[in-house]
Design an enzyme around this catalytic site. Structure first.
Site, PDB file in Angstrom:
ATOM      1  N   GLU A 186      -0.620  -5.344   6.003  1.00  0.00           N
ATOM      2  CA  GLU A 186       0.724  -5.502   5.410  1.00  0.00           C
ATOM      3  C   GLU A 186       1.510  -6.559   6.177  1.00  0.00           C
ATOM      4  O   GLU A 186       2.176  -7.407   5.580  1.00  0.00           O
ATOM      5  CB  GLU A 186       1.460  -4.157   5.447  1.00  0.00           C
ATOM      6  N   THR A 219       4.469   4.216  -3.628  1.00  0.00           N
ATOM      7  CA  THR A 219       5.460   3.376  -4.327  1.00  0.00           C
ATOM      8  C   THR A 219       4.802   2.078  -4.785  1.00  0.00           C
ATOM      9  O   THR A 219       5.011   1.621  -5.926  1.00  0.00           O
ATOM     10  CB  THR A 219       6.678   3.093  -3.416  1.00  0.00           C
ATOM     11  N   ALA A 224       8.040   1.399   2.262  1.00  0.00           N
ATOM     12  CA  ALA A 224       8.351   1.560   3.689  1.00  0.00           C
ATOM     13  C   ALA A 224       8.502   3.045   3.991  1.00  0.00           C
ATOM     14  O   ALA A 224       8.740   3.862   3.095  1.00  0.00           O
ATOM     15  CB  ALA A 224       9.640   0.827   4.040  1.00  0.00           C
ATOM     16  N   LYS A 266      14.214   7.125   2.456  1.00  0.00           N
ATOM     17  CA  LYS A 266      13.738   6.201   3.490  1.00  0.00           C
ATOM     18  C   LYS A 266      14.874   5.460   4.213  1.00  0.00           C
ATOM     19  O   LYS A 266      14.642   4.758   5.194  1.00  0.00           O
ATOM     20  CB  LYS A 266      12.775   5.159   2.880  1.00  0.00           C
ATOM     21  N   THR A 326       0.849  -1.196   0.000  1.00  0.00           N
ATOM     22  CA  THR A 326       0.000   0.000   0.000  1.00  0.00           C
ATOM     23  C   THR A 326       0.882   1.244   0.000  1.00  0.00           C
ATOM     24  O   THR A 326       1.933   1.260   0.650  1.00  0.00           O
ATOM     25  CB  THR A 326      -0.891  -0.013   1.253  1.00  0.00           C
ATOM     26  N   LYS A 383       6.760   0.891   8.962  1.00  0.00           N
ATOM     27  CA  LYS A 383       5.708   0.993   7.959  1.00  0.00           C
ATOM     28  C   LYS A 383       4.432   1.470   8.638  1.00  0.00           C
ATOM     29  O   LYS A 383       4.326   1.512   9.845  1.00  0.00           O
ATOM     30  CB  LYS A 383       5.467  -0.377   7.300  1.00  0.00           C
ATOM     31  N   GLY A 384       3.450   1.820   7.803  1.00  0.00           N
ATOM     32  CA  GLY A 384       2.154   2.204   8.363  1.00  0.00           C
ATOM     33  C   GLY A 384       1.787   3.652   8.159  1.00  0.00           C
ATOM     34  O   GLY A 384       0.756   4.105   8.645  1.00  0.00           O
ATOM     35  N   GLY A 385       2.638   4.375   7.384  1.00  0.00           N
ATOM     36  CA  GLY A 385       2.287   5.753   7.072  1.00  0.00           C
ATOM     37  C   GLY A 385       0.930   5.859   6.386  1.00  0.00           C
ATOM     38  O   GLY A 385       0.225   6.856   6.518  1.00  0.00           O
ATOM     39  N   GLY A 386       0.566   4.803   5.678  1.00  0.00           N
ATOM     40  CA  GLY A 386      -0.740   4.765   5.007  1.00  0.00           C
ATOM     41  C   GLY A 386      -1.795   4.019   5.796  1.00  0.00           C
ATOM     42  O   GLY A 386      -2.865   3.707   5.262  1.00  0.00           O
TER      43      GLY A 386
HETATM   44  C1  5RP Z   1       1.468   2.092   4.128  1.00  0.00           C
HETATM   45  C2  5RP Z   1       2.936   1.899   4.160  1.00  0.00           C
HETATM   46  C3  5RP Z   1       3.722   2.425   2.999  1.00  0.00           C
HETATM   47  O1  5RP Z   1       4.471   1.385   2.479  1.00  0.00           O
HETATM   48  C4  5RP Z   1       4.630   3.519   3.486  1.00  0.00           C
HETATM   49  O2  5RP Z   1       3.855   4.503   4.144  1.00  0.00           O
HETATM   50  C5  5RP Z   1       5.398   4.156   2.319  1.00  0.00           C
HETATM   51  O3  5RP Z   1       4.513   4.871   1.516  1.00  0.00           O
HETATM   52  P1  5RP Z   1       4.973   5.586   0.178  1.00  0.00           P
HETATM   53  O4  5RP Z   1       5.338   4.504  -0.792  1.00  0.00           O
HETATM   54  O5  5RP Z   1       3.748   6.361  -0.251  1.00  0.00           O
HETATM   55  O6  5RP Z   1       6.135   6.483   0.484  1.00  0.00           O
HETATM   56  O7  5RP Z   1       3.503   1.338   5.055  1.00  0.00           O
HETATM   57  O8  5RP Z   1       0.856   1.675   5.322  1.00  0.00           O
END
Ligand code: 5RP
Length: 226
Positions: free
Chosen positions: A107, A35, A87, A125, A32, A98-101
Site C-alpha cells: 500500500e 472498503t 484506513a 476510523k 486492500t 493502515k495495515g490491519g489487512g
Molecule cells: C489493509 C488496510 C486497510 O485499508 C485497513 O485495514 C482498513 O480495512 P477495512 O476497509 O476492511 O476497514 O490498511 O492493510
C-alpha cells in the site's frame, strides 16, 4: 446505516470522484480491505473507462481479475493516476494508520507512486489522535525479536500477529500502547530506521490527499488541516 452500508456508500462516492479524474489511458491504484473491496465491486461497472489497475495485495488483484479488470505489475506502468484505499485510523491532517489487512508495504509503495491518494473510510476510523489502533509493522522474519525489543524502547508494546505472513513473505508486529501519537511523521521515520523493519503502518510523511468519510449524515469530504 450499519458499518458495511457506510463502507459501500463511501466506496460509491470514491467511484464517482475517480470517474472525474481518469481517462481511458489511466491506471488506478487499488487498496486492500473491505472498503477497498466495495470500491472494486463498484468500479467494475466502469472498467472500460480506464486502462487498468495496480493492486496493493494478491487478494485485491484476484478480486479485480474476477471482475475482468486488468491488473498490471507496478513495474510495468509509468505512473499511477489515482490510488484508492481504506484506513484503520485517520486524523485531521489526513495522517493514517493502515495495515490491519497486513498489506501496508505494498500500500505504501503504490501510495508513493500515485499522483493522488484518496482515502475512504467510515466514521469509526476518524480520530483526534492516532494510536488507539495498534500500529502494524512489517518485519523480516529473522529480525522479529530484535525489532520487538527496539519497539519496546520506543514505548510500544509489540504483539506478533501469529499465523499471518504478508504477500512479501514477512511478519507483522502490532504495536500497542502508542496512543496518543503526537508526531506521526517523526515516529514513522524512527520506526523505519530499525534494522529489519520493512515499513510501518503510519502514513504521515505522505498522508492522504483527500478523505471521503461516511457518516450517518452523509459523505464528508476532508482535505488536510495543518
Ligand atoms: C489493509 C488496510 C486497510 O485499508 C485497513 O485495514 C482498513 O480495512 P477495512 O476497509 O476492511 O476497514 O490498511 O492493510
Amino acid at each position: 446505516m450499519d458499518q458495511n452500508q457506510l463502507k459501500q456508500a463511501v466506496a460509491q462516492a470514491a467511484v464517482d470522484y475517480t470517474l472525474t479524474r481518469i481517462d481511458d489511458s489511466s491506471i488506478i491504484g487499488i487498496g486492500t480491505g473491505s472498503t477497498a473491496n466495495f470500491f472494486i465491486d463498484l468500479i467494475a461497472a466502469h472498467k472500460n473507462r480506464f486502462q487498468g489497475t495496480v493492486a496493493s495485495s494478491e487478494g485485491s488483484a484476484e478480486r479485480l481479475l474476477s471482475h475482468g479488470i486488468k491488473v498490471f505489475e507496478l513495474n510495468a506502468v509509468s505512473q499511477v493516476d489515482i490510488y484508492i484505499d481504506g484506513a484503520d485510523e485517520a486524523n485531521e491532517r489526513l495522517e493514517l494508520i493502515k495495515g490491519g489487512g497486513a498489506a501496508l508495504t505494498r500500500e505504501k509503495i503504490v501510495t508513493a507512486v500515485a499522483n493522488e491518494f484518496v482515502c475512504i473510510a467510515d466514521e469509526s476510523k476518524w480520530v483526534d489522535f492516532l494510536g488507539t489502533f495498534p500500529l502494524p509493522v512489517e518485519v523480516i522474519p529473522m529480525a522479529r525479536s530484535y525489532v520487538a525489543r527496539e519497539l519496546v524502547k520506543l514505548g510500544g508494546d509489540p504483539v506478533w500477529r501469529e499465523n499471518v505472513t504478508t504477500d512479501n513473505g514477512n511478519l507483522i508486529l502490532d504495536v500497542h500502547g502508542l496512543y496518543p501519537i503526537d508526531s506521526a511523521c517523526a515516529l514513522e521515520e524512527q520506526i523505519n530506521q530499525i534494522t529489519g523493519v520493512v515499513t510501518n503502518g503510519l502514513f504521515a510523511v505522505k498522508p492522504a490527499d483527500i478523505l471521503f468519510l461516511a457518516t450517518q449524515k452523509g459523505i464528508l469530504t476532508k482535505t488536510a488541516k495543518v
